[in-house]
Design an enzyme around this catalytic site. Structure first.
Site, PDB file in Angstrom:
ATOM      1  N   ASP A   1      -8.509  -5.187  -6.385  1.00 54.14           N
ATOM      2  CA  ASP A   1      -8.105  -4.077  -5.511  1.00 54.14           C
ATOM      3  C   ASP A   1      -8.544  -2.744  -6.107  1.00 54.14           C
ATOM      4  OD1 ASP A   1      -6.926  -2.341  -3.757  1.00 54.14           O
ATOM      5  OD2 ASP A   1      -4.867  -2.854  -4.282  1.00 54.14           O
TER       6      ASP A   1
ATOM      7  N   SER B   1       0.841  -1.187   0.000  1.00 53.99           N
ATOM      8  CA  SER B   1       0.000   0.000   0.000  1.00 53.99           C
ATOM      9  C   SER B   1       0.890   1.257   0.000  1.00 53.99           C
ATOM     10  CB  SER B   1      -0.962  -0.030   1.189  1.00 53.99           C
ATOM     11  OG  SER B   1      -2.007   0.877   1.000  1.00 53.99           O
TER      12      SER B   1
ATOM     13  N   HIS C   1      -6.094  -6.129  -2.211  1.00 50.74           N
ATOM     14  CA  HIS C   1      -5.034  -5.277  -1.708  1.00 50.74           C
ATOM     15  C   HIS C   1      -4.019  -6.070  -0.890  1.00 50.74           C
ATOM     16  CE1 HIS C   1      -3.756  -1.131  -1.443  1.00 50.74           C
ATOM     17  NE2 HIS C   1      -3.676  -1.156  -0.126  1.00 50.74           N
TER      18      HIS C   1
END
Length: 472
Positions: free
Chosen positions: A394, A162, A420
């Site tokens: 995602d 991320s 994710h």
């Protein structure tokens, strides 16, 4: 900024799960034993000698001393309570690597100031964080050399997912001499002023679930007009004075199901109620309270601008304000509703976000996303030996790099609940699976193939760094 940051990384630290002081290797964390490093406050001001204490963790059980690799596993933007036992731990055991993790400045217990008043946040940026990592890398390399009576550098590989995945890529870009490779898992390297993540949510949800979610949004908007307090009370969210904050909560709760590999938890009851013409708002409220709030430990406070304005450096509870500061000044990622067929309420527009930034920080606060992308390259980043991994479901993958370029391979792991951080966290991604277990992925073989790719590239990087040493 759980509105986005915990949507980025809804894992143990962000979700408020507490851990025992001592954990065994088979549990969620490899270690919780904290160490401290004296960090420079402002890396850009040589005349400023102020410092602060920065928390870090080390796990050396697998370390092939003195010459084994070191994984610099970048802690995300939240309290760093230890080193997570995800797929990076599997890789560390395979390659004989030590793992070290440095808490991001300002977050958790690594704040330079006692308050997070806006004027004290000027040193909170990705650029300062990268220098933190570089300085810490040099410190820890010296520590290894001292412990092992060695004088040579170990091969370092940076890993993150991320926002931390973006930091991983940017670290290799800006400090290429300090690492032999970088794994950017769901690395959101493209700063975006108005990111349209709900387009991906609608695609992942399918026609019927998307229609049901749009109906929920319409019912919520109508309810706010008729009786705002009773509508918010359905979700135990009466404290949210700003209607936009309440609608943001509703949108985030839906996004989370797709972003972290749990689409059926949301869509199955909602679609059933939609087909039976039942009270969709009540069904959705049950999902939000039971799953998003009770199970994932998301907090209504995260969506309350009164809470975001609180400036005490209070560890876990200050991350929301800090994350929004980074968005409002540097990264953007405003989750703006698309013009047509939006799942997210049209009231969540650019004005809502800019008003929030001005209200929470100061008038005129504005994200310099163009400067950020000019500095790092956005998704056109041109570094060396940076691996980008993304999940097909995602919503944030469009802020990552999905097309390979020279020395920057990019892959998308494709399956129904591959989202994710799937390569590091397994399926579902929240809660993260021990060792990044992929057995619960809709297509485990595809997810496992993605993980094998990571091992392949790490092996190549280490062979390049070590000459004839073979790691496969």
């Amino acid at each position: 900024m759980e509105k986005i940051w915990c949507i980025f990384l809804l894992v143990s630290a962000c979700a408020g799960v507490s851990f025992h002081a001592t954990l065994h290797r088979g549990d969620a964390l490899l270690t919780t034993d904290a160490h401290w490093y004296t960090q420079t406050l402002d890396h850009y001001a040589t005349q400023d000698d102020r410092t602060f204490s920065q928390r870090y963790y080390e796990f050396t059980d697998y370390f092939d001393a003195p010459n084994g690799p070191v994984f610099l596993k970048i802690c995300p933007e939240g309290p760093c309570v230890g080193i997570q036992n995800d797929y990076s731990a599997v890789l560390a055991k395979r390659f004989g690597a030590a793992i070290v993790s440095l808490e991001h400045r300002y977050y958790g217990q690594s704040s330079p100031f006692k308050t997070h008043a806006t004027e004290n946040l000027i040193y909170l940026s990705s650029k300062q964080a990268l220098f933190d990592l570089a300085a810490f890398r040099e410190y820890y390399q010296d520590l290894i050399n001292h412990r092992t009576n060695s004088t040579s550098d170990n091969p370092w590989i940076v890993i993150g997912w991320s926002y931390a995945g973006a930091l991983s890529a940017w670290f290799k870009l800006k400090f290429p001499h300090l690492a032999v490779g970088s794994v950017a898992s769901s690395g959101i390297v493209q700063a975006i002023f108005d990111v349209r993540i709900h387009l991906q949510v609608a695609e992942s949800a399918g026609a019927t679930c998307s229609a049901a979610l749009r109906a929920v949004t319409r019912l919520a908007e109508q309810g706010l007009k008729k009786n705002s307090m009773s509508t918010k009370a359905l979700f135990n969210a009466e404290q949210l004075d700003v209607d936009g904050d309440f609608l943001y909560l509703l949108a985030d709760a839906a996004t989370t199901a797709f972003q972290y590999g749990n689409p059926e938890i949301l869509c199955s009851p909602l679609v059933a109620a939609y087909k039976r013409n039942e009270d969709l708002l009540a069904v959705y409220a049950k999902y939000v309270k039971d799953y998003y709030i009770d199970t994932l430990k998301s907090s209504i406070n995260t969506y309350d601008q009164k809470h975001l304005k609180e400036n005490l450096a209070a560890g876990d509870h200050s991350s929301d304000r800090l994350g929004w500061y980074q968005m409002c000044t540097e990264l953007g990622y405003f989750q703006v509703a698309p013009a047509n067929s939006s799942i997210r309420s049209a009231l969540i527009n650019v004005k809502y976000h800019l008003d929030l930034c001005s209200n929470v920080f100061e008038n005129g606060t504005f994200p310099e996303v163009d400067n950020t992308n000019l500095y790092y390259g956005g998704n056109k980043i041109r570094g060396d030996k940076i691996l980008f991994m993304n999940g097909s479901q995602d919503p944030w993958r469009h802020a990552s790099k999905q097309t390979s370029s020279r020395n920057e391979p990019a892959y998308v792991i494709k399956c129904q609940n591959c989202a994710h951080g799937v390569d590091m966290l397994g399926c579902p991604q929240s809660p993260p699976q021990i060792g990044g277990n992929t057995s619960k992925c809709a297509d485990p073989e595809v997810a496992q193939a993605g993980q094998r790719l990571i091992a392949t590239y790490i092996s190549r990087w280490l062979e390049d760094a070590n000459g004839s040493v073979k790691y496969m």
